[in-house]
Scaffold this motif. Structure first.
Motif, PDB file in Angstrom:
ATOM      1  N   VAL A   1       0.833  -1.211   0.000  1.00  0.00           N
ATOM      2  CA  VAL A   1       0.000   0.000   0.000  1.00  0.00           C
ATOM      3  C   VAL A   1       0.862   1.253   0.000  1.00  0.00           C
ATOM      4  O   VAL A   1       0.601   2.211  -0.730  1.00  0.00           O
ATOM      5  CB  VAL A   1      -0.940   0.011   1.221  1.00  0.00           C
ATOM      6  CG1 VAL A   1      -1.762   1.301   1.260  1.00  0.00           C
ATOM      7  CG2 VAL A   1      -1.875  -1.192   1.193  1.00  0.00           C
ATOM      8  N   ALA A   2       1.900   1.261   0.834  1.00  0.00           N
ATOM      9  CA  ALA A   2       2.705   2.471   1.012  1.00  0.00           C
ATOM     10  C   ALA A   2       3.642   2.740  -0.154  1.00  0.00           C
ATOM     11  O   ALA A   2       3.818   3.900  -0.562  1.00  0.00           O
ATOM     12  CB  ALA A   2       3.509   2.363   2.309  1.00  0.00           C
ATOM     13  N   LEU A   3       4.253   1.673  -0.697  1.00  0.00           N
ATOM     14  CA  LEU A   3       5.267   1.888  -1.733  1.00  0.00           C
ATOM     15  C   LEU A   3       4.721   2.613  -2.966  1.00  0.00           C
ATOM     16  O   LEU A   3       5.383   3.526  -3.478  1.00  0.00           O
ATOM     17  CB  LEU A   3       5.907   0.551  -2.128  1.00  0.00           C
ATOM     18  CG  LEU A   3       7.170   0.688  -2.986  1.00  0.00           C
ATOM     19  CD1 LEU A   3       8.318   1.262  -2.161  1.00  0.00           C
ATOM     20  CD2 LEU A   3       7.569  -0.658  -3.574  1.00  0.00           C
TER      21      LEU A   3
ATOM     22  N   GLY B   1       5.066   6.826  -6.590  1.00  0.00           N
ATOM     23  CA  GLY B   1       4.172   7.477  -7.539  1.00  0.00           C
ATOM     24  C   GLY B   1       3.653   6.595  -8.644  1.00  0.00           C
ATOM     25  O   GLY B   1       3.169   7.092  -9.676  1.00  0.00           O
ATOM     26  N   ARG B   2       3.722   5.273  -8.464  1.00  0.00           N
ATOM     27  CA  ARG B   2       3.174   4.365  -9.474  1.00  0.00           C
ATOM     28  C   ARG B   2       2.899   3.004  -8.841  1.00  0.00           C
ATOM     29  O   ARG B   2       3.477   2.675  -7.798  1.00  0.00           O
ATOM     30  CB  ARG B   2       4.124   4.217 -10.657  1.00  0.00           C
ATOM     31  CG  ARG B   2       5.432   3.506 -10.356  1.00  0.00           C
ATOM     32  CD  ARG B   2       6.376   3.581 -11.544  1.00  0.00           C
ATOM     33  NE  ARG B   2       7.505   2.686 -11.410  1.00  0.00           N
ATOM     34  CZ  ARG B   2       8.563   2.722 -12.204  1.00  0.00           C
ATOM     35  NH1 ARG B   2       8.624   3.622 -13.184  1.00  0.00           N
ATOM     36  NH2 ARG B   2       9.564   1.877 -12.036  1.00  0.00           N
ATOM     37  N   PRO B   3       2.033   2.193  -9.460  1.00  0.00           N
ATOM     38  CA  PRO B   3       1.691   0.892  -8.863  1.00  0.00           C
ATOM     39  C   PRO B   3       2.836  -0.104  -8.958  1.00  0.00           C
ATOM     40  O   PRO B   3       3.778   0.076  -9.735  1.00  0.00           O
ATOM     41  CB  PRO B   3       0.475   0.435  -9.691  1.00  0.00           C
ATOM     42  CG  PRO B   3       0.619   1.151 -10.987  1.00  0.00           C
ATOM     43  CD  PRO B   3       1.241   2.477 -10.659  1.00  0.00           C
ATOM     44  N   ILE B   4       2.727  -1.143  -8.141  1.00  0.00           N
ATOM     45  CA  ILE B   4       3.712  -2.227  -8.178  1.00  0.00           C
ATOM     46  C   ILE B   4       3.365  -3.148  -9.334  1.00  0.00           C
ATOM     47  O   ILE B   4       2.277  -3.722  -9.388  1.00  0.00           O
ATOM     48  CB  ILE B   4       3.706  -3.009  -6.853  1.00  0.00           C
ATOM     49  CG1 ILE B   4       4.072  -2.074  -5.695  1.00  0.00           C
ATOM     50  CG2 ILE B   4       4.681  -4.186  -6.909  1.00  0.00           C
ATOM     51  CD1 ILE B   4       3.913  -2.709  -4.331  1.00  0.00           C
TER      52      ILE B   4
ATOM     53  N   VAL C   1      10.899  -2.205  -8.712  1.00  0.00           N
ATOM     54  CA  VAL C   1       9.900  -1.271  -9.240  1.00  0.00           C
ATOM     55  C   VAL C   1      10.130   0.152  -8.735  1.00  0.00           C
ATOM     56  O   VAL C   1       9.380   1.060  -9.085  1.00  0.00           O
ATOM     57  CB  VAL C   1       8.468  -1.715  -8.862  1.00  0.00           C
ATOM     58  CG1 VAL C   1       8.189  -3.121  -9.375  1.00  0.00           C
ATOM     59  CG2 VAL C   1       8.231  -1.635  -7.358  1.00  0.00           C
ATOM     60  N   THR C   2      11.168   0.336  -7.900  1.00  0.00           N
ATOM     61  CA  THR C   2      11.451   1.656  -7.361  1.00  0.00           C
ATOM     62  C   THR C   2      12.305   2.456  -8.338  1.00  0.00           C
ATOM     63  O   THR C   2      13.429   2.047  -8.655  1.00  0.00           O
ATOM     64  CB  THR C   2      12.187   1.550  -6.013  1.00  0.00           C
ATOM     65  OG1 THR C   2      11.379   0.814  -5.096  1.00  0.00           O
ATOM     66  CG2 THR C   2      12.469   2.925  -5.434  1.00  0.00           C
ATOM     67  N   PRO C   3      11.816   3.585  -8.836  1.00  0.00           N
ATOM     68  CA  PRO C   3      12.621   4.413  -9.739  1.00  0.00           C
ATOM     69  C   PRO C   3      13.880   4.917  -9.036  1.00  0.00           C
ATOM     70  O   PRO C   3      13.863   5.153  -7.823  1.00  0.00           O
ATOM     71  CB  PRO C   3      11.682   5.586 -10.094  1.00  0.00           C
ATOM     72  CG  PRO C   3      10.313   5.113  -9.732  1.00  0.00           C
ATOM     73  CD  PRO C   3      10.476   4.154  -8.599  1.00  0.00           C
TER      74      PRO C   3
END
Length: 363
Positions: free
Chosen positions: A55-57, A62-65, A110-112
């Motif tokens: 939920v938090a990530l 700023g985008r879905p997993i 998935v983290t930019p």
């Protein structure tokens, strides 16, 4: 019934793990005092943290997993590891540690790059927690259990400093008080440094007395600054404040023990951190997430109130039993049954939004 969200599945798995670890002794394998520390530290907290991050990530980056099937694959693997725990807890714990690491890898992937600074402290600690779980289950290394507890306490502090204070700030404004100002650096920085140092020393089995005392003093100053008493009893806010107080109390107990100021049982310190601080905050933050997803933010709920009273009772009873061993046989059953009520209610509360969606969209 709607399709359950990933976080609901994770929270339910966490609750079932907690019930198996410290439930009343009603069946073989439930509430085993020999296995419950590792099952809680490397089982309950790992899947609970993963559910929170689903939920938090997306908010942080700023985008879905994506891809979504990989997210569900991690949850299915966690469920399989939990089920295998009914046969072999050690093998299941080892598998769960590997699943935890896989989940961290997925979230990191998935983290930019520009968002790494916001996510790396928690994801890095989550990876370390998973790595510590491997020797804890493979080799029965007792020091790994304490190290894992210290790391998960630090993760909880990082999370509560982000989420807990945000919820309390909203409740404070709704109560008519001025907007909460950021905690001054001369309080926040020493509080964080001494907290990390004290937990590192404690987790390694070294004397943490003076850093723990400093963490307590600056932690109380931090708490005084955010003024948690300046809130009305909005849903979930009081239990978050209680969890924050427990964390400070745990550092005080650790300081008193390691500085030989008082004869404090190490189990009092452990359970003040684990049940009083960690589990209380985990339930408070998780139910806050569930309320928001169910479009019932800060709305009253009798079921939630029962959960909060039950987990508070479990914490008081368990720490009380560690402080006064003569009350052990009286307080431990109270702690176990309060724990069971809290987590059975937690399961119902988590699934409620999927089974009975709210009639309105009013927040």
């Amino acid at each position: 019934m709607n399709k359950p969200d990933p976080f609901r599945v994770a929270f339910v798995l966490a609750a079932l793990t907690a019930l198996r670890a410290i439930g009343p002794d009603v069946a073989p394998g439930i509430g085993d005092i020999a296995t419950h520390p590792n099952e809680l530290i490397f089982g309950f907290f790992s899947i609970q943290l993963f559910g929170f991050l689903t939920v938090a990530l997306p908010r942080w980056i700023g985008r879905p997993i994506t891809p979504a099937p990989m997210l569900w694959a991690v949850l299915i693997a966690h469920a399989a590891a939990f089920a295998w725990g009914c046969i072999d807890l050690d093998q299941a714990g080892f598998l769960r540690a590997l699943v935890t690491l896989s989940g961290v890898v997925l979230l990191l992937s998935v983290t930019p790059p520009g968002k790494t600074a916001e996510t790396l402290p928690i994801l890095g600690l989550a990876a370390l927690h998973g790595l510590i779980g491997i020797p804890a289950f493979l080799y029965g290394w007792p020091e790994a259990t304490m190290a894992g507890l210290a790391v998960i306490v630090l993760i909880c502090i990082e999370v509560s400093n982000r989420i807990g204070i945000a919820v309390l700030a909203v409740a404070r404004e709704r109560a008519g008080y001025p907007k909460l100002k950021p905690v001054p650096t001369f309080i926040a920085l020493p509080q964080r440094v001494f907290t990390i140092l004290a937990l590192a020393l404690w987790g390694l089995g070294w004397n943490a007395g003076w850093p723990a005392l400093a963490a307590f003093v600056f932690g109380v100053a931090w708490l005084v600054h955010i003024q948690p008493w300046r809130i009305k009893p909005y849903a979930g806010c009081v239990i978050l404040a209680v969890g924050l107080v427990w964390k400070r109390l745990a550092f005080l107990l650790l300081a008193l023990k390691d500085l030989d100021i008082a004869d404090v049982s190490p189990f009092a310190v452990i359970h003040a951190f684990a049940v009083g601080g960690l589990v209380t905050l985990a339930i408070g933050i998780a139910t806050s997430i569930v309320r928001k997803k169910d479009k019932r933010s800060l709305m009253p709920s009798l079921l939630a109130d029962i959960i909060y009273v039950a987990i508070a009772s479990a914490a008081i009873a368990r720490v009380g039993a560690a402080i006064d061993f003569s009350l052990y046989d009286t307080l431990i059953p109270v702690a176990r049954w309060s724990w069971a009520v809290a987590f059975l209610g937690y399961v119902l509360f988590t699934l409620r939004g999927a089974i009975w969606p709210p009639a309105t969209t009013k927040v």
